[in-house]
Design an enzyme around this catalytic site. Sequence first.
Site, short mmCIF file in Angstrom:
data_model
loop_
_atom_site.label_atom_id
_atom_site.label_comp_id
_atom_site.label_asym_id
_atom_site.label_seq_id
_atom_site.Cartn_x
_atom_site.Cartn_y
_atom_site.Cartn_z
N LYS A 109 52.71 19.00 -25.47
CA LYS A 109 52.26 20.14 -26.27
C LYS A 109 53.23 21.33 -26.17
O LYS A 109 54.11 21.35 -25.30
CB LYS A 109 50.84 20.52 -25.82
CG LYS A 109 49.79 19.42 -26.12
CD LYS A 109 48.38 19.88 -25.77
CE LYS A 109 47.34 18.82 -26.09
NZ LYS A 109 45.96 19.30 -25.82
N TYR A 157 43.62 16.58 -35.45
CA TYR A 157 42.45 16.84 -34.59
C TYR A 157 41.16 16.93 -35.40
O TYR A 157 40.19 17.57 -34.97
CB TYR A 157 42.67 18.13 -33.79
CG TYR A 157 43.49 17.94 -32.52
CD1 TYR A 157 43.01 17.14 -31.48
CD2 TYR A 157 44.70 18.58 -32.33
CE1 TYR A 157 43.74 16.98 -30.30
CE2 TYR A 157 45.44 18.42 -31.15
CZ TYR A 157 44.95 17.62 -30.14
OH TYR A 157 45.66 17.48 -28.98
N PHE A 204 36.07 25.21 -30.30
CA PHE A 204 37.46 25.48 -29.91
C PHE A 204 38.47 25.03 -30.96
O PHE A 204 39.68 25.15 -30.76
CB PHE A 204 37.78 24.82 -28.56
CG PHE A 204 37.55 23.31 -28.53
CD1 PHE A 204 38.48 22.43 -29.06
CD2 PHE A 204 36.40 22.79 -27.94
CE1 PHE A 204 38.27 21.06 -29.02
CE2 PHE A 204 36.17 21.41 -27.90
CZ PHE A 204 37.12 20.54 -28.45
N ARG A 259 46.07 8.29 -19.69
CA ARG A 259 45.00 9.26 -19.43
C ARG A 259 44.93 9.59 -17.94
O ARG A 259 44.67 10.73 -17.55
CB ARG A 259 43.64 8.72 -19.90
CG ARG A 259 43.54 8.42 -21.38
CD ARG A 259 43.39 9.63 -22.25
NE ARG A 259 42.21 10.42 -21.98
CZ ARG A 259 41.82 11.44 -22.75
NH1 ARG A 259 42.51 11.77 -23.84
NH2 ARG A 259 40.75 12.14 -22.43
N THR A 288 41.04 17.21 -18.78
CA THR A 288 41.35 18.18 -19.85
C THR A 288 41.60 19.58 -19.31
O THR A 288 42.54 20.26 -19.72
CB THR A 288 40.18 18.21 -20.87
OG1 THR A 288 39.87 16.88 -21.26
CG2 THR A 288 40.54 19.03 -22.09
N ARG A 325 48.67 17.40 -15.89
CA ARG A 325 47.99 18.67 -16.16
C ARG A 325 47.85 19.53 -14.90
O ARG A 325 47.99 20.75 -14.96
CB ARG A 325 46.64 18.41 -16.82
CG ARG A 325 46.81 18.06 -18.31
CD ARG A 325 45.55 17.51 -18.91
NE ARG A 325 45.61 17.47 -20.37
CZ ARG A 325 44.76 16.75 -21.12
NH1 ARG A 325 43.81 16.03 -20.54
NH2 ARG A 325 44.87 16.76 -22.43
N ASN A 378 47.24 22.80 -22.28
CA ASN A 378 47.09 21.80 -21.22
C ASN A 378 48.13 20.68 -21.26
O ASN A 378 47.88 19.55 -20.84
CB ASN A 378 45.65 21.26 -21.18
CG ASN A 378 45.25 20.51 -22.44
OD1 ASN A 378 46.04 20.43 -23.37
ND2 ASN A 378 44.06 19.97 -22.46
N HIS A 386 48.75 15.56 -24.74
CA HIS A 386 47.67 14.85 -25.42
C HIS A 386 47.88 13.36 -25.20
O HIS A 386 49.03 12.89 -25.15
CB HIS A 386 47.70 15.13 -26.94
CG HIS A 386 46.87 14.14 -27.72
ND1 HIS A 386 45.52 14.29 -27.89
CD2 HIS A 386 47.21 12.96 -28.31
CE1 HIS A 386 45.06 13.25 -28.58
NE2 HIS A 386 46.06 12.43 -28.84
N GLU A 422 46.30 7.41 -34.49
CA GLU A 422 47.20 8.49 -34.10
C GLU A 422 48.66 8.06 -34.15
O GLU A 422 49.53 8.84 -34.54
CB GLU A 422 46.84 8.99 -32.70
CG GLU A 422 45.51 9.75 -32.68
CD GLU A 422 45.11 10.24 -31.30
OE1 GLU A 422 44.04 10.86 -31.20
OE2 GLU A 422 45.85 10.00 -30.32
P1 RTP Z 1 43.68 15.64 -25.89
O1 RTP Z 1 42.82 15.12 -27.02
O2 RTP Z 1 44.50 16.84 -26.29
O3 RTP Z 1 44.45 14.56 -25.23
O4 RTP Z 1 42.71 16.20 -24.75
P2 RTP Z 1 41.39 15.54 -24.18
O5 RTP Z 1 41.14 14.21 -24.82
O6 RTP Z 1 41.50 15.60 -22.69
O7 RTP Z 1 40.29 16.58 -24.66
P3 RTP Z 1 39.45 16.63 -26.03
O8 RTP Z 1 38.02 16.70 -25.67
O9 RTP Z 1 39.89 15.54 -26.95
O10 RTP Z 1 39.87 18.03 -26.62
C1 RTP Z 1 41.08 18.21 -27.34
C2 RTP Z 1 41.77 19.46 -26.89
O11 RTP Z 1 40.99 20.60 -27.27
C3 RTP Z 1 41.10 21.59 -26.28
N1 RTP Z 1 39.80 21.89 -25.74
N2 RTP Z 1 39.40 23.09 -25.50
N3 RTP Z 1 37.89 25.35 -24.73
C4 RTP Z 1 37.35 24.13 -24.60
O12 RTP Z 1 36.25 23.92 -24.17
C5 RTP Z 1 38.17 23.01 -25.01
N4 RTP Z 1 37.81 21.75 -24.93
C6 RTP Z 1 38.84 21.04 -25.40
C7 RTP Z 1 41.98 21.08 -25.18
O13 RTP Z 1 43.29 21.57 -25.35
C8 RTP Z 1 41.93 19.59 -25.38
O14 RTP Z 1 43.10 18.99 -24.89
MG MG Z 2 41.12 13.90 -26.92
#
Ligand code: RTP
Ligand code: MG
Length: 141
Positions: free
Chosen positions: A11, A51, A59, A87, A93, A104, A114, A117, A128
Amino acid sequence: MAIERTLSIIKPDAVAKNVIGKIYQRFEDAGLKIVAAKMVWLSEKEAAAFYAVHKERPFFNDLVRFMTSGPVMVQVLEGENAIAKNRELMGATDPKKAAPGTIRADFAESIDANAVHGSDGPDTARTEIAFFFPEMAIYSR
Ligand code: RTP
Ligand code: MG
């Protein structure tokens, strides 16, 4: 165990920190091969489409704003159990909750910035990867 492919994005925060190489090293040390890669600066439209599953989440706007704040490095990782392995390397996250030694924990600033992705399952990995790379641009060895 099956050979899988997964989509990884370094990112804007981690690209700006100049740690692309350090993150690539972790993929390679874990036995994941980089079989496609490119640097891109996503438009708002592209980031929102990528996304789209999160578009109803509170968010979402912050996420799109952050993902378009600078260039990102996008790669396809290939190897045994690649989706779960990536992962695991990434960590939780929220970097405050990420296990020590994960990407991370070591490179991320906040839940928004963070660092990386990674696709979260076989179906998302497929869509994707296709979002960024035609099959002919992926060089499996
Ligand atoms: P990613 O998709 O980026 O790999 O991350 P992830 O699976 O660990 O998390 P996901 O639930 O898919 O959320 C995508 C991205 O959104 C941001 N986020 N912000 N403020 C919040 O509560 C929040 N929750 C998620 C994060 O940047 C996350 O990577
Ligand atoms: Mg995700």
